[in-house]
Design a protein around this motif. Structure first.
Motif, PDB file in Angstrom:
ATOM      1  N   LEU A  36       0.554  -1.242  -0.343  1.00  0.00           N
ATOM      2  CA  LEU A  36      -0.107  -0.117   0.260  1.00  0.00           C
ATOM      3  C   LEU A  36       0.882   1.284  -0.064  1.00  0.00           C
ATOM      4  O   LEU A  36       0.828   2.533  -0.814  1.00  0.00           O
ATOM      5  CB  LEU A  36      -1.207  -0.568   1.221  1.00  0.00           C
ATOM      6  CG  LEU A  36      -2.357  -1.082   1.549  1.00  0.00           C
ATOM      7  CD1 LEU A  36      -2.191  -1.072   2.612  1.00  0.00           C
ATOM      8  CD2 LEU A  36      -2.087  -1.489  -0.328  1.00  0.00           C
ATOM      9  N   ASP A  49     -11.307  -1.509  -5.370  1.00  0.00           N
ATOM     10  CA  ASP A  49     -11.256  -2.178  -5.055  1.00  0.00           C
ATOM     11  C   ASP A  49     -12.310  -3.531  -5.423  1.00  0.00           C
ATOM     12  O   ASP A  49     -12.995  -3.819  -5.193  1.00  0.00           O
ATOM     13  CB  ASP A  49     -11.074  -2.997  -3.257  1.00  0.00           C
ATOM     14  CG  ASP A  49     -10.891  -4.009  -3.082  1.00  0.00           C
ATOM     15  OD1 ASP A  49     -10.192  -4.492  -3.729  1.00  0.00           O
ATOM     16  OD2 ASP A  49      -9.360  -3.992  -1.835  1.00  0.00           O
ATOM     17  N   LEU A  57      -8.256  -4.445   2.151  1.00  0.00           N
ATOM     18  CA  LEU A  57      -7.293  -3.781   2.289  1.00  0.00           C
ATOM     19  C   LEU A  57      -7.615  -2.510   1.783  1.00  0.00           C
ATOM     20  O   LEU A  57      -5.969  -1.510   1.768  1.00  0.00           O
ATOM     21  CB  LEU A  57      -6.534  -4.680   0.659  1.00  0.00           C
ATOM     22  CG  LEU A  57      -5.077  -4.258   0.109  1.00  0.00           C
ATOM     23  CD1 LEU A  57      -4.070  -4.307   1.590  1.00  0.00           C
ATOM     24  CD2 LEU A  57      -4.474  -4.850  -0.926  1.00  0.00           C
ATOM     25  N   ASP A  60      -7.157  -0.278   4.769  1.00  0.00           N
ATOM     26  CA  ASP A  60      -6.120  -1.076   5.627  1.00  0.00           C
ATOM     27  C   ASP A  60      -6.080   0.783   4.656  1.00  0.00           C
ATOM     28  O   ASP A  60      -5.094   1.242   5.444  1.00  0.00           O
ATOM     29  CB  ASP A  60      -5.129  -1.555   5.104  1.00  0.00           C
ATOM     30  CG  ASP A  60      -5.815  -3.289   6.251  1.00  0.00           C
ATOM     31  OD1 ASP A  60      -7.082  -2.559   6.892  1.00  0.00           O
ATOM     32  OD2 ASP A  60      -5.196  -3.403   6.293  1.00  0.00           O
ATOM     33  N   LEU A  61      -5.847   1.153   3.083  1.00  0.00           N
ATOM     34  CA  LEU A  61      -5.820   1.814   2.408  1.00  0.00           C
ATOM     35  C   LEU A  61      -6.096   3.376   3.193  1.00  0.00           C
ATOM     36  O   LEU A  61      -5.079   3.939   3.078  1.00  0.00           O
ATOM     37  CB  LEU A  61      -5.449   1.718   1.253  1.00  0.00           C
ATOM     38  CG  LEU A  61      -5.432   2.608   0.265  1.00  0.00           C
ATOM     39  CD1 LEU A  61      -3.975   2.936   0.145  1.00  0.00           C
ATOM     40  CD2 LEU A  61      -5.755   2.452  -1.303  1.00  0.00           C
ATOM     41  N   LEU A 117      -7.255  -1.840  -7.038  1.00  0.00           N
ATOM     42  CA  LEU A 117      -6.647  -2.986  -6.768  1.00  0.00           C
ATOM     43  C   LEU A 117      -7.680  -4.376  -6.771  1.00  0.00           C
ATOM     44  O   LEU A 117      -8.873  -4.429  -6.716  1.00  0.00           O
ATOM     45  CB  LEU A 117      -6.685  -2.824  -4.805  1.00  0.00           C
ATOM     46  CG  LEU A 117      -6.327  -1.536  -4.016  1.00  0.00           C
ATOM     47  CD1 LEU A 117      -6.663  -1.669  -2.593  1.00  0.00           C
ATOM     48  CD2 LEU A 117      -4.811  -1.329  -4.387  1.00  0.00           C
TER      49      LEU A 117
END
Length: 255
Positions: A36, A49, A57, A60-61, A117
């Motif tokens: 990231l 995503d 993920l 978290d980004l 992503l």
């Protein structure tokens, strides 16, 4: 989650199997943070995503960078978990949008995405090659794609292919995956691969989640079949998968 919730549901097995996972792939927090950070996105960038699962993920980004995120998946249970987790830790933050849809049919912003992503979800585009093609069309000039794809560490045995219900030509090697991204006109910024520890934890938790569910719900008519399936899969991982199947990460930039 109640058994009746899962009745005749095609997502039942995978939802149960990933019950304890943060990421639905053999990805550790440290490796995720490195990937990231390498994205180096501008503030307010819009990130898709694709096949997000629990959108872990992406979440978290958003926690680490001042960007906006759109997570798209067809598993409503995963999306509900993602939404609950985000609201619980970020009650006043509206930067995350979650959409239940096939990725190829989701509401697409006319201006495109700054980054995409797609970790372990290239099947949502009908494969790695189509994922590279479509994502390039969806990205803004200079946009970035972080894609995770399986690869062969060595030639798979016929027995292992039967367990996977796969063909040898469905995957290539790690280096070959990287070459394919360049052939599609991307610049390859970095590449990495899950290590044995990440794989071991992922597969161990996957099997354990099924077994824990069976122990708690012995009356479920799917219990026996699910248990047999999970044990067969884990045994094949230990016997062949650990040395045969890899998982690579490729950070690409649209030229």
């Amino acid at each position: 989650m109640a058994i009746s919730t899962f009745a005749q549901d095609r997502f039942k097995y995978t939802t149960i199997a990933h019950n304890g996972h943060h990421y639905c792939s053999p990805l550790s927090p440290n490796r995720a943070a490195e990937l990231l950070a390498a994205l180096q996105l501008q503030p307010d960038a819009l990130v898709l995503d694709a096949g997000c699962g629990k959108a872990a993920l992406l979440r978290d980004l958003l926690k680490s960078q001042p960007v906006r995120g759109v997570g798209v998946d067809i598993n409503s249970y995963f999306l509900a978990e993602a939404s609950d987790a985000w609201v619980a830790s970020n009650p006043d933050d509206d930067r995350l949008t979650l959409i239940e849809s096939e990725v190829k049919h989701h509401p697409f912003p006319a201006s495109g995405y700054d980054a995409i992503l797609c970790i372990g979800s290239t099947h949502a585009f009908d494969g790695f090659e189509h994922c590279l093609t479509i994502c390039k069309q969806w990205l803004k000039p200079g946009g970035k794609l972080l894609v995770g794809e399986a690869y062969w560490k060595q030639r798979p045995s016929d027995e292992y292919l039967a367990i996977l219900d796969a063909r040898e030509d469905e995957l290539t090697g790690h280096a070959e995956n990287a070459k394919r991204t360049v052939a599609h006109g991307y610049t390859l910024r970095t590449m990495a691969a899950s290590n044995d520890d990440e794989w071991d934890q992922y597969e161990r938790m996957y099997c354990a989640a099924i077994m824990q569910y069976i122990a708690a719900h012995p009356e479920d008519p799917d219990a026996q079949a699910f248990g047999d399936r999970a044990q067969r899969w884990y045994d094949s991982y230990l016997a062949s998968g650990r040395s045969t199947l890899g998982f690579g990460y490729y950070l690409l930039q649209k030229n």
